[in-house]
Enzyme design. Structure first.
Site, short mmCIF file in Angstrom:
data_model
loop_
_atom_site.label_atom_id
_atom_site.label_comp_id
_atom_site.label_asym_id
_atom_site.label_seq_id
_atom_site.Cartn_x
_atom_site.Cartn_y
_atom_site.Cartn_z
N LYS A 150 0.84 -1.21 0.00
CA LYS A 150 0.00 0.00 0.00
C LYS A 150 0.87 1.26 0.00
O LYS A 150 1.91 1.30 0.68
CB LYS A 150 -0.91 -0.03 1.24
CG LYS A 150 -1.94 1.09 1.31
CD LYS A 150 -2.85 0.88 2.51
CE LYS A 150 -3.89 1.99 2.64
NZ LYS A 150 -4.81 1.76 3.78
N SER A 225 -9.36 2.13 2.63
CA SER A 225 -8.38 2.88 1.85
C SER A 225 -7.34 2.02 1.15
O SER A 225 -6.55 2.51 0.35
CB SER A 225 -7.67 3.89 2.75
OG SER A 225 -6.99 3.24 3.82
N SER A 249 -10.26 -0.41 6.54
CA SER A 249 -9.53 -0.18 5.28
C SER A 249 -8.87 -1.40 4.68
O SER A 249 -8.41 -1.35 3.54
CB SER A 249 -8.49 0.93 5.48
OG SER A 249 -9.14 2.16 5.68
#
Length: 588
Positions: A150, A225, A249
């Site tokens: 990420k 996210s 997330s």
């Protein structure tokens, strides 16, 4: 008279209306020009970041193409079809080379990102790492496995943007602890993936790198996210990814994209070396964790991470190795369950997923016990929202100085930046008509003082004790509950942040929680959705209905929860659900 004298003292010519008009117009023009220049500077930084990404992807494409030309016999389709456990076995026995695996996934990742815009950087050091890896005598648990990372997790020589301009240009000098540990276990981080601006959103869009699409349906969000991770893994461009989770997330993109994802207990894995706009917030526990296509991959990743190298690099992480015996146990479980949390009415497919999974578990010999999370309105409003925005969202709003707000975040941002007094007045006005929205506005005012922050921390501890007491009274091992889904239509996540109630509860409690896909949306679900009203009948309920419309055939997941530090039990429960839902033979 006084005004005339003042003009004369300052400058006689200023008394001329024409001069005054020129001055005012010049000042206004100067302000507009300065704003334009500032905005242009921001846009130039974004353009530079996009150019850097494009060059990185070109470099990645050349490397993948070169390998393909030099090795025309590589069975790319076969490599990509293997599970991670199968891949690990073949890499260790030598029937597959690490090169064939890495370059196969590089090629597929490029193909996926061209379709859905999920990769934002190529970790070019992966090629050197690959060569060094082949020289090592000891093969780690993740030997030769390509891993996606990420955006906001630091990788040496790369930027962690957080989807924000202020972090651009800040090239990291060393890997985060989690990346160092993955490398020590033989894993090869090869790309970084897209996120929403600030990460306090569960869509996946920012003005630097753009909108990421759901590979299963381009009209849908991949969630967030960790949405870039969700999209890349679901599209087949990565076999294992590392995300993070402060309100869902990891779990929400896993739900939206049909993946398995685990949010561990806070501090079970090191969090050193990440970028965040809410880095000092302690009321709600954020965490990093794995995302993959199956539960065995998550378990293997956790086993690899919970090693001496992790405990050495970050002594604040409790030295608790992975307990294989708990994960592979077949002892019947006593499982608490609920179909709705009382804050947001579950969509028809969410409810059906729990009902079907409950029956499968009962038929398999497990004991299912009804459970209701206590005081859910209080948790979402006072413990989660007032906790994560305990500063009245001041830190988050400050992050936008020198930035442009992404359209998908504007609804949230415009609410956050309202003065506290305005929020309070609006909360009072809305209370009789829309009580849930009024409570949310009140909570967004934050705590107001250090004393009240201490009180808030105490309130979380008291609630956790109450929740565990209820859990113990029912003698539960784990809990089965809904996770938000199916995948949202674009543009809705930023208008429904409170709909994370099903996942943010377990960030407040700091319990390990994972997501497993169990079904897909049916025509009957879509028909039933037409009659969805919600618990409050307010604009949020209306938006939720609109957000999940048109999801025929998309994945539906459930959430599996255990008590703190019991990741192995959580994963064992997830594996049980996965096996029963998909009718697959357990791989022990």
């Amino acid at each position: 008279m006084t005004q005339e004298r003042l003009w004369q003292v300052l400058d006689p010519s200023w008394g001329d209306p024409r001069t005054l008009s020129v001055l005012l117009c010049s000042s206004a023009a100067a302000v507009v020009l300065l704003k334009w220049l500032a905005r242009r500077q921001i846009q130039q930084k974004m353009e530079e970041a996009r150019r850097t990404r494009d060059l990185a992807l070109e470099r990645m494409e050349k490397a993948a193409h070169r390998f393909k030309q030099e090795n025309p016999g590589t069975q790319t389709a076969h490599v990509l079809s293997l599970t991670m456990v199968e891949l690990v076995e073949k890499l260790k026995e030598g029937s597959l080379s690490p090169e064939s695996v890495l370059y196969s996934y590089m090629g597929k990742a490029l193909e996926v990102t061209r379709e859905v815009n999920c990769v934002i950087d190529f970790i070019h050091g992966c090629e050197d790492q690959l060569q060094n890896l082949k020289k090592q005598k000891e093969k780690g648990l993740l030997y030769g496995i390509p891993i996606s990372i990420k955006d906001h997790i630091n990788c040496k020589g790369h930027v962690s943007s957080g989807g924000m301009v202020q972090f651009l240009g800040q090239v990291k000098e060393e890997d985060s602890v989690i990346v160092q540990v993955l490398k020590s276990q033989g894993a090869i981080p090869f790309v970084k993936t897209n996120i929403p601006q600030t990460m306090i959103n569960y869509d996946c869009s920012n003005l630097i790198f753009g909108q990421t699409l759901n590979p299963l349906n381009h009209q849908k969000s991949p969630g967030g996210s960790s949405g870039g991770e969700g999209a890349l893994i679901a599209g087949g461009g990565s076999i294992l990814g590392i995300g993070s989770d402060v309100a869902g997330s990891i779990r929400l993109p896993s739900s939206f994209c049909g993946l398995c994802g685990l949010k561990p207990t806070g501090n079970r894995i090191s969090k050193l070396g990440v970028v965040s706009p809410i880095i000092g917030m302690k009321s709600v526990t954020g965490m990093m964790g794995p995302m993959a296509r199956d539960v065995d991959s998550l378990a293997l990743c956790m086993k690899a991470l919970l090693c001496e190298e992790m405990f050495r690099l970050d002594p604040t992480v409790p030295p608790i190795p992975f307990d294989e015996e708990v994960y592979t146990s077949s002892k019947p479980l006593r499982i608490g369950y609920y179909e709705g949390d009382g804050y947001f009415q579950p969509s028809p497919s969410m409810k059906r997923a729990i009902q079907q999974t409950r029956k499968l578990l009962q038929d398999a010999g497990h004991m299912l016990v009804p459970f209701a999370p206590p005081k859910i309105d209080y948790v979402v409003d006072e413990l989660f929202t007032r906790g994560i925005f305990s500063d009245g969202a001041a830190h988050l709003v400050d992050c936008f100085k020198g930035d442009i707000v992404d359209p998908n975040l504007k609804s949230q941002f415009n609410t956050y930046r309202l003065p506290v007094l305005v929020k309070r007045i609006l909360a009072i006005i809305l209370k009789p008509v829309y009580p849930r929205i009024a409570r949310d506005l009140s909570a967004l005012c934050g705590v107001g003082s250090a004393k009240k922050l201490w009180d808030q921390h105490e309130a979380v501890a008291v609630y956790r004790t109450e929740f565990i007491a209820k859990w113990r009274k029912l003698r539960l091992d784990v809990i089965l509950c809904p996770v938000l889904g199916p995948a949202f239509n674009h543009g809705y996540a930023g208008k429904l942040f409170a709909a994370t109630s099903y996942t943010n509860l377990y960030n407040v409690l700091n319990f390990p929680a994972g997501v497993v896909p169990v079904s897909t949306v049916t025509r009957a679900d879509e028909e039933e959705l037409k009659h969805y009203r919600g618990h409050y009948g307010d604009p949020w309920d209306k938006r939720l209905k609109e957000a999940v419309e048109g999801a025929m055939g998309l994945p539906v997941a459930v959430q599996c929860v255990a008590l703190p530090w019991q990741e192995e039990l959580c994963l064992r429960f997830m594996k049980e659900v996965e096996t029963l839902a998909h009718g697959t033979k357990r791989n022990v």
